[in-house]
Design a protein around this motif. Structure first.
Motif: not given
Ligand code: FAD
Length: 463
Positions: A99, A407-408
Motif C-alpha cells: 500500500r 496506493e498511498d
C-alpha cells in the motif's frame, strides 16, 4: 521513461526489509542512481542494524566489522529512513508495504540452519554454530542460550569459516578476547570454560575445505592452543590432488595444515584438532548430557561432473565430548505472503526479481537481495554486486512501465501506520545515539564497544 515515478515530484518509494549488508548495498545503489529520485525506508526486526556484521562476524575480527561505517554513510542520505524494531510479518505486513511502497526489496538473509539429522541431535548442548555465534555476539534472541562449557571437549562439525570462528573463540584466552566487543556474559562464561580439546570435523578431506587461508593461519598463533593435524589424514587421493592443481589458495591451506603436523603438540593447555573424512552418525548422551559423538570414517569418490563426494566405510570412531556445534550451512525462513523455495531455503527469483512458483511469473514490484536471494554463500563484499544486480532489474522494470505507483505514497502514512499500531520503532538518529553509547562505554576498557543486548536496554538509552 514510461512513468512519472522516480521524479522529484513523485519519488519512487522503496521499502527494504532487512538491514544487513545486502539491504544497505541495495539502498546505496537505489539512492545514487542518476536521473531518478528514490527514497528508501529500511525495516529490521532488531533495534540494531547491520545484520550479521554485528551478530555474525567474529568479535576478534574488528577490521571486518568496520565495513559498517560504509552502511552508516548510506543511512545518512536524506532519502533514507530506518525503522528498527519492526518485524515484517508481525508489525508490518506484505499488504502494508504494497500500500505504501512502489517496490519492495527482501534482504532478510538466511536466518535458520541446517541440521545433521542424527540421533541425539536434540540433546542439550547440541547447538548450531549460528546459535553459539549469536550468543557470544549479543543477538537478543540468543542471550539466554547458556551453552554448557563445563565439559572437556567440544566438536565443531563443518569446515567453513564459521566453524573456524567458533573453534577459535573456544580456543582463545580471555586476554585475547577481552579487547573485542564480545559480550561480557560470553567472556565470563568462556573464562570459566573447561574445554581443552576442540575437534573441527570434516566430512571430506583437506582438499575440500571451505575455510580461507587467513582463518587457518590464525590457529598457529593462539596463546593457549596448539593446532593438531594427523599426517595420515592429509594424504590426498588422486582425484583430490587433481582438483586443486593450480589452486593457490587451497595449496596454501594445505601448507598450513602440513606445518601444523610438523609443529605438533607443544604442550599448550588447549588443542584444536583438525579431523578429516569423518561424519557424525550419533550424538551419545548419558543422563541427558552429551558424552561422546560416534563418527563414521568416510572415503572419497569422484563422480560425474567433477564432484568429489564422501561415502561411509562402515568403520567407526567415537570421540568423547560434551558439546557439539554444527556448522553445516544456513537456510532462509519463509516470510508471510512471500514466495519461498523450501529446498533451497531462498526466495525464488530471476536476477533478483521475485518469482511466484505457482505461475512461474515475476511478482510485480518485489525483489530480493543477499543470502535470501542466492543462499548463504560468499563474503560480505559478494553482496554488493548481487544487490546491484537486483536494483538494476528494478530500474529496468521501471523504465518498461512495469512498476505501478502504490496506493498511498505519502511518507508520513507509513509512519502513522506504525504509530497507530503502537510500534516503538527506532529511527536512524536514535540508532546513532545507541551506537555512540556503546562505543563510549567501551572506551575506558580499550574495547571497540560494549554491546547492549536486549531491545529494552537499547530503548533505555534513548529515554
Ligand atoms: C557466523 C558468521 C560469520 C561471518 N563472518 C564473515 C566474515 O568474517 N567476513 C565476511 O566477509 N563475511 C562473513 N560472513 C558472511 C556475511 O555475514 C554475509 O555475507 C552477509 O551478512 C549476508 O548479508 P544479508 O544482508 O543477506 O543477511 P544478514 O546479514 O543476515 O541480514 C539480514 C537482516 O534481515 C533482518 N530480518 C530477518 N528477517 C526479518 C523480518 N521478518 N523482518 C525484518 N527484518 C528481518 C535480520 O534481523 C538481519 O538484520 C559471516 C556469516 C556468518 C553467519
Amino acid at each position: 521513461m514510461a512513468t512519472t515515478l522516480a521524479t522529484p515530484e513523485r519519488p519512487l518509494r522503496v521499502a527494504i526489509v532487512g538491514a544487513g549488508p545486502s539491504g544497505f548495498y541495495a539502498a546505496a545503489a537505489l539512492l545514487k542512481e542518476e536521473g531518478y529520485k528514490v527514497t528508501v525506508d529500511m525495516y529490521d526486526r532488531l533495534v540494531a542494524p547491520h545484520g550479521l556484521v554485528r551478530y555474525g562476524v567474529a568479535p576478534d575480527h574488528q577490521n571486518i566489522k568496520a565495513v559498517a561505517k560504509t552502511y552508516d554513510r548510506t543511512a545518512a542520505d536524506p532519502g533514507f529512513r530506518y525503522f528498527g524494531n519492526v518485524e515484517f510479518g508481525k508489525q508490518i505486513t506484505h499488504e502494508d508495504l504494497h500500500r505504501h511502497y512502489d517496490a519492495i526489496f527482501y534482504a532478510t538473509g538466511a536466518q535458520s540452519d541446517r541440521r545433521l539429522g542424527v540421533p541425539g541431535e536434540d540433546l542439550p548442548n547440541s547447538l548450531s554454530a549460528t546459535e553459539f555465534v549469536a550468543w557470544y555476539n549479543g543477538h537478543p534472541d540468543f542471550r539466554d542460550l547458556n551453552p554448557d562449557l563445563s565439559c572437556e571437549a567440544a566438536i565443531v562439525v563443518g569446515v567453513g569459516n564459521v566453524a573456524m570462528d567458533v573453534a577459535r573463540i573456544l580456543a582463545k584466552s580471555v586476554d585475547e578476547l577481552k579487547a573485542t566487543d564480545i559480550t561480557d556474559y560470553a567472556l565470563e562464561a568462556l573464562a570459566k570454560s573447561s574445554i581443552k580439546d576442540i575437534y573441527i570435523v570434516a566430512r571430506r578431506g583437506p582438499a575440500q575445505v571451505k575455510f580461507t587461508n587467513a582463518e587457518v593461519r590464525e590457529f598457529g598463533h593462539l596463546a593457549l592452543a596448539d593446532p593438531i593435524v594427523l599426517d595420515s589424514e592429509l594424504r590426498l587421493d588422486r582425484a583430490s590432488s587433481a582438483s586443486i592443481e593450480g589452486d593457490t589458495s587451497m595449496q596454501k591451506n594445505l601448507d598450513y595444515l602440513r606445518a601444523y603436523v610438523e609443529i605438533g603438540n607443544t604442550g599448550k593447555p588447549r588443542r584444536v584438532h583438525f579431523r578429516f573424512l569423518l561424519s557424525p552418525v550419533e550424538i551419545i548422551g548419558e543422563d541427558g548430557k552429551i558424552v561422546a559423538v560416534k563418527m563414521e570414517r568416510n572415503q572419497l569418490r569422484a563422480v560425474a561432473g567433477g564432484d568429489i563426494i564422501a561415502g561411509g566405510t562402515g568403520q567407526y570412531e567415537t570421540i568423547p565430548a560434551g558439546m557439539i556445534l554444527r556448522s553445516v550451512g544456513y537456510k532462509g525462513s519463509p516470510l508471510p505472503g512471500v514466495p519461498y523455495d523450501t529446498r533451497k531455503g531462498t526466495i525464488p527469483n530471476e536476477l533478483g526479481r521475485v518469482i511466484d512458483p505457482a505461475s512461474d511469473k515475476t511478482v510485480r514490484g518485489e525483489y530480493v537481495v543477499g543470502w535470501a536471494k542466492r543462499g548463504p554463500t560468499g563474503v560480505i563484499g559478494t553482496n554488493k554486486p548481487d544487490s546491484i544486480e537486483s536494483v538494476n532489474s528494478m530500474f529496468e522494470d521501471l523504465q518498461k512501465g512495469k512498476l505501478h505507483g502504490c496506493e498511498d505514497p505519502n511518507p508520513d502514512a507509513a509512519v502513522a501506520l506504525l504509530q497507530e499500531r503502537g510500534v516503538r520503532y527506532v529511527t536512524a538518529d536514535e540508532w546513532r545515539k545507541i551506537d555512540a553509547y556503546e562505543v563510549n562505554s567501551g572506551k575506558p576498557q580499550g574495547r571497540p564497544r560494549i554491546k547492549l543486548v536486549k531491545a529494552d536496554e537499547m530503548l533505555d538509552v534513548l529515554k
